[in-house]
Motif scaffolding. Structure first.
Motif, PDB file in Angstrom:
ATOM      1  N   ALA A  93      36.577  41.859  40.432  1.00 56.48           N
ATOM      2  CA  ALA A  93      36.310  43.303  40.520  1.00 56.48           C
ATOM      3  C   ALA A  93      37.610  44.099  40.519  1.00 56.48           C
ATOM      4  O   ALA A  93      37.715  45.131  39.853  1.00 56.48           O
ATOM      5  CB  ALA A  93      35.485  43.607  41.778  1.00 56.48           C
ATOM      6  N   ARG A  94      38.622  43.624  41.248  1.00 60.28           N
ATOM      7  CA  ARG A  94      39.913  44.320  41.272  1.00 60.28           C
ATOM      8  C   ARG A  94      40.586  44.259  39.910  1.00 60.28           C
ATOM      9  O   ARG A  94      41.160  45.242  39.428  1.00 60.28           O
ATOM     10  CB  ARG A  94      40.824  43.730  42.345  1.00 60.28           C
ATOM     11  N   ALA A  95      40.524  43.097  39.265  1.00 58.60           N
ATOM     12  CA  ALA A  95      41.186  42.932  37.964  1.00 58.60           C
ATOM     13  C   ALA A  95      40.533  43.810  36.904  1.00 58.60           C
ATOM     14  O   ALA A  95      41.231  44.508  36.164  1.00 58.60           O
ATOM     15  CB  ALA A  95      41.167  41.463  37.541  1.00 58.60           C
ATOM     16  N   VAL A  96      39.212  43.795  36.809  1.00 55.34           N
ATOM     17  CA  VAL A  96      38.555  44.561  35.748  1.00 55.34           C
ATOM     18  C   VAL A  96      38.660  46.062  35.993  1.00 55.34           C
ATOM     19  O   VAL A  96      38.561  46.848  35.044  1.00 55.34           O
ATOM     20  CB  VAL A  96      37.076  44.137  35.528  1.00 55.34           C
ATOM     21  N   ALA A  97      38.885  46.473  37.228  1.00 55.86           N
ATOM     22  CA  ALA A  97      39.032  47.904  37.525  1.00 55.86           C
ATOM     23  C   ALA A  97      40.410  48.440  37.142  1.00 55.86           C
ATOM     24  O   ALA A  97      40.595  49.646  37.016  1.00 55.86           O
ATOM     25  CB  ALA A  97      38.778  48.153  39.009  1.00 55.86           C
ATOM     26  N   HIS A  98      41.375  47.546  36.934  1.00 56.99           N
ATOM     27  CA  HIS A  98      42.745  47.971  36.627  1.00 56.99           C
ATOM     28  C   HIS A  98      42.863  48.273  35.136  1.00 56.99           C
ATOM     29  O   HIS A  98      42.537  47.442  34.289  1.00 56.99           O
ATOM     30  CB  HIS A  98      43.735  46.876  37.031  1.00 56.99           C
ATOM     31  N   VAL A 101      44.578  45.830  32.599  1.00 59.43           N
ATOM     32  CA  VAL A 101      43.913  44.567  32.273  1.00 59.43           C
ATOM     33  C   VAL A 101      42.950  44.822  31.127  1.00 59.43           C
ATOM     34  O   VAL A 101      41.953  45.522  31.275  1.00 59.43           O
ATOM     35  CB  VAL A 101      43.171  43.987  33.502  1.00 59.43           C
ATOM     36  N   GLN A 102      43.292  44.263  29.963  1.00 58.15           N
ATOM     37  CA  GLN A 102      42.446  44.444  28.783  1.00 58.15           C
ATOM     38  C   GLN A 102      41.308  43.438  28.752  1.00 58.15           C
ATOM     39  O   GLN A 102      40.230  43.730  28.257  1.00 58.15           O
ATOM     40  CB  GLN A 102      43.273  44.308  27.511  1.00 58.15           C
ATOM     41  N   GLN A 103      41.579  42.232  29.235  1.00 66.54           N
ATOM     42  CA  GLN A 103      40.551  41.199  29.260  1.00 66.54           C
ATOM     43  C   GLN A 103      40.693  40.408  30.549  1.00 66.54           C
ATOM     44  O   GLN A 103      41.797  40.201  31.038  1.00 66.54           O
ATOM     45  CB  GLN A 103      40.706  40.235  28.074  1.00 66.54           C
ATOM     46  N   ILE A 128      52.171  46.265  38.311  1.00 66.96           N
ATOM     47  CA  ILE A 128      50.830  45.708  38.136  1.00 66.96           C
ATOM     48  C   ILE A 128      50.695  44.414  38.926  1.00 66.96           C
ATOM     49  O   ILE A 128      49.715  44.194  39.639  1.00 66.96           O
ATOM     50  CB  ILE A 128      50.532  45.459  36.639  1.00 66.96           C
ATOM     51  N   SER A 129      51.701  43.547  38.820  1.00 69.96           N
ATOM     52  CA  SER A 129      51.640  42.257  39.515  1.00 69.96           C
ATOM     53  C   SER A 129      51.647  42.436  41.030  1.00 69.96           C
ATOM     54  O   SER A 129      50.989  41.688  41.746  1.00 69.96           O
ATOM     55  CB  SER A 129      52.757  41.323  39.054  1.00 69.96           C
ATOM     56  N   GLN A 130      52.375  43.435  41.519  1.00 70.47           N
ATOM     57  CA  GLN A 130      52.355  43.721  42.962  1.00 70.47           C
ATOM     58  C   GLN A 130      50.941  44.098  43.398  1.00 70.47           C
ATOM     59  O   GLN A 130      50.446  43.607  44.406  1.00 70.47           O
ATOM     60  CB  GLN A 130      53.328  44.861  43.306  1.00 70.47           C
ATOM     61  N   THR A 131      50.314  44.962  42.633  1.00 71.00           N
ATOM     62  CA  THR A 131      48.970  45.441  42.972  1.00 71.00           C
ATOM     63  C   THR A 131      47.934  44.329  42.889  1.00 71.00           C
ATOM     64  O   THR A 131      47.124  44.165  43.800  1.00 71.00           O
ATOM     65  CB  THR A 131      48.559  46.591  42.021  1.00 71.00           C
ATOM     66  N   LEU A 132      47.952  43.573  41.797  1.00 67.02           N
ATOM     67  CA  LEU A 132      46.893  42.586  41.573  1.00 67.02           C
ATOM     68  C   LEU A 132      47.144  41.235  42.240  1.00 67.02           C
ATOM     69  O   LEU A 132      46.190  40.577  42.649  1.00 67.02           O
ATOM     70  CB  LEU A 132      46.691  42.364  40.069  1.00 67.02           C
ATOM     71  N   PHE A 133      48.400  40.818  42.310  1.00 66.41           N
ATOM     72  CA  PHE A 133      48.661  39.446  42.742  1.00 66.41           C
ATOM     73  C   PHE A 133      49.347  39.346  44.101  1.00 66.41           C
ATOM     74  O   PHE A 133      48.880  38.645  44.988  1.00 66.41           O
ATOM     75  CB  PHE A 133      49.497  38.711  41.685  1.00 66.41           C
ATOM     76  N   THR A 134      50.456  40.037  44.284  1.00 66.56           N
ATOM     77  CA  THR A 134      51.265  39.880  45.490  1.00 66.56           C
ATOM     78  C   THR A 134      50.536  40.360  46.730  1.00 66.56           C
ATOM     79  O   THR A 134      50.629  39.739  47.788  1.00 66.56           O
ATOM     80  CB  THR A 134      52.605  40.627  45.339  1.00 66.56           C
ATOM     81  N   ASN A 138      44.765  35.877  48.862  1.00 64.22           N
ATOM     82  CA  ASN A 138      44.015  34.754  48.313  1.00 64.22           C
ATOM     83  C   ASN A 138      44.592  34.255  46.989  1.00 64.22           C
ATOM     84  O   ASN A 138      44.192  33.217  46.492  1.00 64.22           O
ATOM     85  CB  ASN A 138      42.537  35.116  48.140  1.00 64.22           C
ATOM     86  N   VAL A 139      45.536  34.974  46.401  1.00 57.98           N
ATOM     87  CA  VAL A 139      46.151  34.526  45.145  1.00 57.98           C
ATOM     88  C   VAL A 139      47.184  33.458  45.478  1.00 57.98           C
ATOM     89  O   VAL A 139      48.148  33.703  46.201  1.00 57.98           O
ATOM     90  CB  VAL A 139      46.808  35.700  44.386  1.00 57.98           C
ATOM     91  N   ARG A 140      46.960  32.251  44.979  1.00 64.54           N
ATOM     92  CA  ARG A 140      47.842  31.122  45.257  1.00 64.54           C
ATOM     93  C   ARG A 140      48.960  31.005  44.234  1.00 64.54           C
ATOM     94  O   ARG A 140      50.113  30.756  44.563  1.00 64.54           O
ATOM     95  CB  ARG A 140      47.042  29.818  45.287  1.00 64.54           C
ATOM     96  N   ASN A 141      48.609  31.185  42.953  1.00 61.49           N
ATOM     97  CA  ASN A 141      49.598  30.961  41.903  1.00 61.49           C
ATOM     98  C   ASN A 141      49.342  31.902  40.737  1.00 61.49           C
ATOM     99  O   ASN A 141      48.200  32.136  40.367  1.00 61.49           O
ATOM    100  CB  ASN A 141      49.529  29.499  41.426  1.00 61.49           C
TER     101      ASN A 141
END
Length: 164
Positions: A93-98, A101-103, A128-134, A138-141
């Protein structure tokens, strides 16, 4: 036409429209050898039935990059620590809302997600990576691959059986 069955004319219409949705109804009817009113009815039925999700313009990435800045396209593998459906759904849900993120694809085996991310430049990708991943505990890798050349891009699906 039953909801799940497509005949040859439907497949021809889908094939022609996915290649150029701006084609006039008259030209499309000629291409598939039906009358314009029949063509219009069939396209409406295909749209109403969900076979055609939407019509969009495919933009030139080269021209946009020249106008808006270089542009950076990343293919990103994302693995989560916890793969319960609620965790997968939350990240998705977070990824598709950004907007960048095209796909977003859930994949298996390997990482949990593959993302196609379009950024203006490396600082934008970092944001973008700070928002979605860092910020997601729960993001491991995360493994990002940056595109150096687009050899092929299409939105077309092969709608006719392919001979082997």
């Amino acid at each position: 036409m039953e909801q799940n069955l497509l005949d040859t004319i439907d497949l021809q219409l889908l094939d022609a429209l996915q290649r150029d949705a701006s084609i006039s109804n008259v030209a499309l009817a000629e291409r598939v050898n039906v009358s314009p009113p029949t063509c219009l009815r069939r396209v409406k039925r295909l749209t109403d039935g969900g076979w055609i999700e939407r019509q969009v313009a495919v933009l030139s990435t080269d021209k946009l990059a020249a106008s808006l800045g270089h542009g950076l396209n990343a293919l990103v593998e994302v693995s989560l620590d916890r793969q319960g459906s609620e965790h997968l759904d939350a990240f998705e849900a977070r990824a598709v809302a950004h907007d960048a993120v095209q796909q977003c694809w859930r994949v298996s085996p390997g990482p949990d997600f593959m993302l196609v991310v379009q950024a203006r430049d490396m600082p934008h990708y970092l944001a973008i990576s700070q928002t979605l991943f860092t910020q997601d505990t729960n993001v491991r890798n995360v493994k990002a691959f940056f595109a150096t050349k687009r050899a092929k891009f299409t939105t077309a699906w092969p709608v006719f059986p392919i001979a082997h």
